[in-house]
Design an enzyme around this catalytic site. Sequence first.
Site, PDB file in Angstrom:
ATOM      1  N   GLY A  67      37.505   8.522 -13.485  1.00 30.66           N
ATOM      2  CA  GLY A  67      37.077   8.967 -12.159  1.00 30.66           C
ATOM      3  C   GLY A  67      35.928   9.948 -12.201  1.00 30.66           C
ATOM      4  N   SER A  89      48.457  18.326  -9.380  1.00 22.87           N
ATOM      5  CA  SER A  89      48.270  18.991  -8.096  1.00 22.87           C
ATOM      6  C   SER A  89      49.469  19.867  -7.775  1.00 22.87           C
ATOM      7  CB  SER A  89      48.111  17.950  -6.981  1.00 22.87           C
ATOM      8  OG  SER A  89      48.148  18.558  -5.706  1.00 22.87           O
ATOM      9  N   TYR A 115      52.367  10.619  -2.977  1.00 27.23           N
ATOM     10  CA  TYR A 115      51.341  11.316  -3.746  1.00 27.23           C
ATOM     11  C   TYR A 115      51.976  12.433  -4.582  1.00 27.23           C
ATOM     12  CZ  TYR A 115      47.234  14.168  -4.814  1.00 27.23           C
ATOM     13  OH  TYR A 115      46.270  14.906  -5.464  1.00 27.23           O
ATOM     14  N   ILE A 151      35.416  16.363  -8.218  1.00 27.78           N
ATOM     15  CA  ILE A 151      35.510  17.251  -9.376  1.00 27.78           C
ATOM     16  C   ILE A 151      35.300  16.488 -10.684  1.00 27.78           C
ATOM     17  CG2 ILE A 151      36.983  18.907  -8.180  1.00 27.78           C
ATOM     18  CD1 ILE A 151      39.354  17.862  -9.753  1.00 27.78           C
ATOM     19  N   GLY A 152      35.565  15.188 -10.659  1.00 29.28           N
ATOM     20  CA  GLY A 152      35.319  14.387 -11.856  1.00 29.28           C
ATOM     21  C   GLY A 152      33.852  14.358 -12.219  1.00 29.28           C
TER      22      GLY A 152
END
Length: 281
Positions: free
Chosen positions: A10, A136, A161, A15-16
Amino acid sequence: MQKPIALITGPTSGIGKVTALELAKRGFNLILLARNAKKADELQMEIGDQAETSFVECDLSSLESVKRAVEQVKSNYSRLDLLVNNAGLMMSHGEMTQDGIETTFAVNHVGHFLLTTELIDLLAAGKDARIVHVSSGAHQMAKFRTDQLVHPEKFSTITTYANSKLANILFSNELAERLQAKGITSNALHPGFVASSFASNTSGLANIIMFLAKPFAKSVQEGARTSLYLATSPELLTVTGKYFDDAKPKTPSKEAQSEVLATKLWELSEELVKDYRPAKA
């Protein structure tokens, strides 16, 4: 001296992308594992001659695609010094992959599980190799039942998620235990709530939460800070099996510390990917 080699999933947005650009500046050559060839090409142009880069096409929701990506990496590289499991998604609706796995769980965990475990030999050949998992703080909201991860009876954007992000930490912890003898570290992190395009396709309560939280969000540069800290900090050379937030160790949820759940998740994951492992000689 040979430059260290990092593979990042990714890497073409959010942020990747910041992580990839910063790793290039810090002396890494990069393997960019992504779905979108055009975006990967644009990133390679942006990196320029700061680093050697290669693009490996991979759709993490497809185990066949992950298998092909692994084969491509292994045919071109004899070692890997850093693996950043960064790619992730949040779905607004329930959807199954072609492998019959709920898509959020497939991309955020199962695809990364196959990729990571198939690259262990390359990491073992690397120097002070590290695995970094972007999880996360949402893992705190998980309602984790291993019999509901693949085919959930009821879909919830946030819970699904959260379950996948808890899986990231459990996987990281189990890897840390299994790979300690090989000198490979494995740590997970919370990047913070980041102002990026992530989860832009959500609806309902998740969309409302994202909208209300936007003014308080970190920049993508701030969001990538902890990933880069775990990937490059000399002080973390031998630190493994930890969870970080704002570049500091933090205690995750009680479930995230469960060895029983980590073992159950590993066993489930092995069952899901067994047909995509190379035949043993």
